[in-house]
Design a protein around this motif. Structure first.
Motif, PDB file in Angstrom:
ATOM      1  N   PHE A 119       0.826  -1.211   0.000  1.00 40.07           N
ATOM      2  CA  PHE A 119       0.000   0.000   0.000  1.00 40.07           C
ATOM      3  C   PHE A 119       0.859   1.259   0.000  1.00 40.07           C
ATOM      4  N   GLN A 123       5.410  -2.180  -4.931  1.00 45.34           N
ATOM      5  CA  GLN A 123       4.516  -3.022  -5.723  1.00 45.34           C
ATOM      6  C   GLN A 123       5.158  -3.453  -7.029  1.00 45.34           C
ATOM      7  N   SER A 136      -3.808  -3.380 -13.368  1.00 43.66           N
ATOM      8  CA  SER A 136      -4.696  -3.315 -12.210  1.00 43.66           C
ATOM      9  C   SER A 136      -3.891  -3.124 -10.929  1.00 43.66           C
ATOM     10  N   SER A 137      -4.213  -2.081 -10.190  1.00 47.25           N
ATOM     11  CA  SER A 137      -3.524  -1.847  -8.920  1.00 47.25           C
ATOM     12  C   SER A 137      -3.853  -2.947  -7.912  1.00 47.25           C
ATOM     13  N   ARG A 138      -5.067  -3.467  -7.990  1.00 50.45           N
ATOM     14  CA  ARG A 138      -5.458  -4.547  -7.076  1.00 50.45           C
ATOM     15  C   ARG A 138      -4.650  -5.812  -7.365  1.00 50.45           C
ATOM     16  N   LEU A 139      -4.492  -6.138  -8.651  1.00 47.56           N
ATOM     17  CA  LEU A 139      -3.701  -7.305  -9.026  1.00 47.56           C
ATOM     18  C   LEU A 139      -2.237  -7.112  -8.632  1.00 47.56           C
ATOM     19  N   LEU A 141      -1.093  -5.351  -6.175  1.00 42.54           N
ATOM     20  CA  LEU A 141      -0.998  -5.494  -4.722  1.00 42.54           C
ATOM     21  C   LEU A 141      -0.998  -6.970  -4.331  1.00 42.54           C
ATOM     22  N   MET A 142      -1.906  -7.746  -4.920  1.00 46.11           N
ATOM     23  CA  MET A 142      -2.009  -9.163  -4.564  1.00 46.11           C
ATOM     24  C   MET A 142      -0.752  -9.936  -4.950  1.00 46.11           C
TER      25      MET A 142
END
Length: 324
Positions: A119, A123, A136-139, A141-142
């Protein structure tokens, strides 16, 4: 370059001074684990040696930031992000080594710490092999959390024999230090076709300090070990390696150089998964270094041969500098 070597020596010296103190404290306060069935030592050995490594790293980084020659390199907070993550993992490791957390609580803590680092900007920005940008920022991060958590647990798995984890960490950290140093200099990065990363010089300093701290710890961790790094050290060092690889964008190189860590982790997953399905074992014992012990290899044979494998893997990782 002389300053980098000096900082490595400082980190090593600090660890040599701090490790006996940590060992003494563990014995005095009774923070010594019970012997497990797979342990081969005659008496319990303290497992909080990673505290000495982490403290030495923090002190060395604080010293380096005060050196006039080094101070301008700390133009960002990149290195402090790595230090903060390592310290957080060290704290989690202390709790786990002292009270023995269940696996779900331990994993949740690892994900929380790795997620907080992601966060705050640490990343993945592209896939390590194909160079495709992660849109994708979510991808992103994961995947970052998956990498950091995976590497830290892989380092934790290999910490099962005297000196088995410390020296491979030295080798991999040294390899990453070279990549970080090159990525932090625009001319070098362009010549070697590496991504130029602002703040990578700070990370190179941290990797150098990590090499020194682990070498100092190896003095007491070599066979016969007087102290183990435990989850305290393994989680902190593993998180640091994973974070550094993400920062300098050399995740795939980390997988190559840290191939031994990967094999150890995969052997555990295969053993557990296959046993749950068939009630049979693939290996005589997992992680895989115990398998070779069961086959008759002496502990020192396993350790030295695994060191040799890591040296070869690190050289292969470094050779990718000229393949690009």
């Amino acid at each position: 370059m002389k300053v980098y070597v000096l900082l490595m020596v400082v980190a090593a010296a600090l660890t040599v001074l701090l490790t006996p103190l940590v060992r003494w404290a563990c014995l005095k306060w009774g923070i010594v684990p019970k012997l497990r069935s797979r342990d081969i030592q005659a008496a319990p050995i303290p497992r909080l040696g990673g505290i000495a490594i982490t403290i030495a790293l923090v002190i060395t980084m604080l010293i380096s930031a005060r050196i006039p020659y080094m101070a301008p390199l700390f133009e960002t907070n990149t290195a402090w992000a790595v230090v903060g993550g390592a310290c957080a993992m060290c704290a989690l490791g202390v709790v786990d080594d002292v009270v023995e957390l269940d696996w779900m609580t331990k994993l949740s803590g690892q994900i929380l710490i790795a997620g907080s680092m992601a966060f705050n900007g640490v990343q993945l920005v592209s896939f390590p092999i194909f160079g495709l940008t992660i849109g994708s920022s979510r991808l992103s991060l994961m995947l970052t959390v998956l990498l950091i958590v995976g590497i830290m647990n892989a380092v934790n798995f290999i910490d099962g024999l005297d000196g088995l984890a410390a020296f491979p960490v030295v080798l991999v950290a040294a390899g990453l230090a070279i990549f970080a140093y090159a990525s932090g200099h625009y001319q070098f990065s362009q010549y070697l076709q590496l991504p130029y990363v602002t703040g990578a010089n700070e990370v190179a300093i941290f990797c150098t300090a990590m090499c020194g701290a682990c070498l100092g710890f190896l003095w007491f961790n070599a066979y016969p070990a007087q102290v183990f790094m435990g989850d305290v050290g393994a989680l902190a060092l593993g998180a640091a390696l994973g974070t550094v690889a993400v920062i300098v964008r050399q995740e795939f190189v980390l997988v190559i150089m840290g191939g031994l860590f990967v094999v150890e982790a995969v052997s555990v997953m295969l053993q557990v998964g296959w046993y749950k399905k068939t009630k049979k074992r693939i290996f005589l014992m997992a992680p895989i270094h115990h398998h070779y012990e069961q086959k008759g290899w002496k502990e020192t044979q396993v350790v030295v041969r695994f060191w040799i494998i890591t040296i070869v893997l690190v050289l292969i990782g470094l050779s990718t500098l000229k393949i690009r």
